[in-house]
Design a protein around this motif. Structure first.
Motif, PDB file in Angstrom:
ATOM      1  N   THR A   1      35.142   0.352 -49.637  1.00  0.00           N
ATOM      2  CA  THR A   1      34.774   1.669 -49.103  1.00  0.00           C
ATOM      3  C   THR A   1      34.408   2.648 -50.211  1.00  0.00           C
ATOM      4  O   THR A   1      33.552   3.512 -50.023  1.00  0.00           O
ATOM      5  CB  THR A   1      35.915   2.214 -48.215  1.00  0.00           C
TER       6      THR A   1
ATOM      7  N   GLY B   1      30.823   4.254 -50.381  1.00  0.00           N
ATOM      8  CA  GLY B   1      30.773   5.703 -50.275  1.00  0.00           C
ATOM      9  C   GLY B   1      29.919   6.346 -51.343  1.00  0.00           C
ATOM     10  O   GLY B   1      29.356   7.417 -51.126  1.00  0.00           O
TER      11      GLY B   1
ATOM     12  N   ALA C   1      29.714  10.825 -54.036  1.00  0.00           N
ATOM     13  CA  ALA C   1      29.717  10.357 -52.654  1.00  0.00           C
ATOM     14  C   ALA C   1      28.934  11.309 -51.756  1.00  0.00           C
ATOM     15  O   ALA C   1      28.305  10.881 -50.775  1.00  0.00           O
ATOM     16  CB  ALA C   1      31.147  10.216 -52.143  1.00  0.00           C
TER      17      ALA C   1
ATOM     18  N   GLY D   1      33.422   4.011 -46.118  1.00  0.00           N
ATOM     19  CA  GLY D   1      33.218   5.225 -46.888  1.00  0.00           C
ATOM     20  C   GLY D   1      34.407   6.163 -46.853  1.00  0.00           C
ATOM     21  O   GLY D   1      34.469   7.112 -47.634  1.00  0.00           O
TER      22      GLY D   1
END
Length: 308
Positions: A30, A34, A188, A252
């Motif tokens: 993740t 992200g 991100a 994410g």
């Protein structure tokens, strides 16, 4: 209390144990997604390498006459995290950085190729047979009466819970309080704008791979000691389950990865305990499909907004 309730408690303990390690691996997926919007499919093999490094360290210490369990465990964690961090950095430099900015399909194929390469590298170096991890920690605490069925919380499960909690806390503090953590959050949000503002995005992305690999090593050491058996193929299914957990919780989102890992672990354990182990993967992936039908971005995921 009826025996059925103790049985349920046992399944929940087992599920949370495995789910905690799924969460550690899922965070690696993740975090990378992200920031650069890509999936590191070699991440499961990094977890597998972490298990092998732990076995080699424990065996080497035993060979030199060092039999202190705390020393063995600390050394296994430290060296596994260092080695897998180097692998994570190398994967980013070799399989991702040269291909960044092009068609997303190309880095995906590169990551799959890296996964196959690492799996076969370990298979050639260590053999394809199962290897038994030494049992360093045994025993546990009984929950319920001694007569009849009662739940058991093993010391190894306690260690998994404690190490996972400490790791998650340190990661949360790093992301929220440190300068590099703020840089990760900025990347991100908008990678190109972050680069224009003078932040070294290449260093941030490399750090993300390193952190994810270190967390995978922690999971590899914990699960290796918990199950007691490792082989070159354990990374594929563990990586697939962790990726499922990340998507389930919301790819994410770090809290989503943790929630997805715990939910997936409990679902598998309940299914195996009340039905059959043959159905646990069917139910787990069926749950993923069901949730994504109603929440396409995952439980805690946010719908992707196109930046203009």
């Amino acid at each position: 209390m009826p025996e059925s309730l103790y049985y349920l408690i046992q399944q929940l303990i087992n599920g949370l144990t495995v789910g905690s390690t799924y969460a550690l691996i899922a965070i690696g997926y993740t975090m990378v997604y992200g920031i650069i919007g890509m999936i590191n499919f070699a991440h499961g093999e990094v977890y597998m390498i972490g298990s092998y490094i732990a076995f080699i360290v424990i065996a080497a210490l035993a060979m030199f006459g060092i039999e202190s369990v705390p020393v063995m465990i600390v050394a296994a964690f430290a060296i596994s995290m260092m080695v897998t961090s180097a692998y994570g950095y190398s994967i980013e430099r070799v399989a991702y950085r040269p291909l960044r900015g092009g068609n997303r399909l190309i880095p995906l194929i590169s990551a799959i190729g890296m996964s196959i390469f690492l799996q076969n590298l370990v298979r050639i170096a260590q053999g394809s047979r199962d290897i038994a991890m030494p049992t360093l920690i045994s025993g546990g605490v009984d929950i319920g009466p001694q007569e009849g069925f009662h739940a058991t919380l093993s010391y190894m499960q306690m260690i998994i819970f404690v190490v996972t909690l400490i790791t998650m806390t340190l990661l949360t503090l790093f992301i929220s309080r440190s300068r590099m953590g703020r840089a990760c959050r900025a990347c991100a949000e908008d990678l190109k704008m972050t680069n224009l503002l003078g932040i070294n995005t290449n260093a941030v992305i490399a750090l993300t791979f390193v952190i994810g690999a270190a967390l995978a090593a922690v999971a590899g050491v914990l699960l290796g000691m918990y199950y007691g058996v490792i082989n070159p193929y354990i990374g594929f299914m563990a990586g697939l389950k962790a990726f499922t957990a990340a998507v389930l919780g919301g790819i994410g989102s770090i809290p989503g990865a943790v929630l997805g890992g715990l939910l997936l672990g409990v679902t598998e354990s309940i299914t195996a305990g009340y039905f059959s182990t043959e159905y646990k993967d069917v139910v787990a992936f069926g749950l993923l499909i069901l949730i994504l039908l109603f929440r396409p971005s995952g439980i805690l995921g946010r719908p992707e907004v196109e930046k203009v």
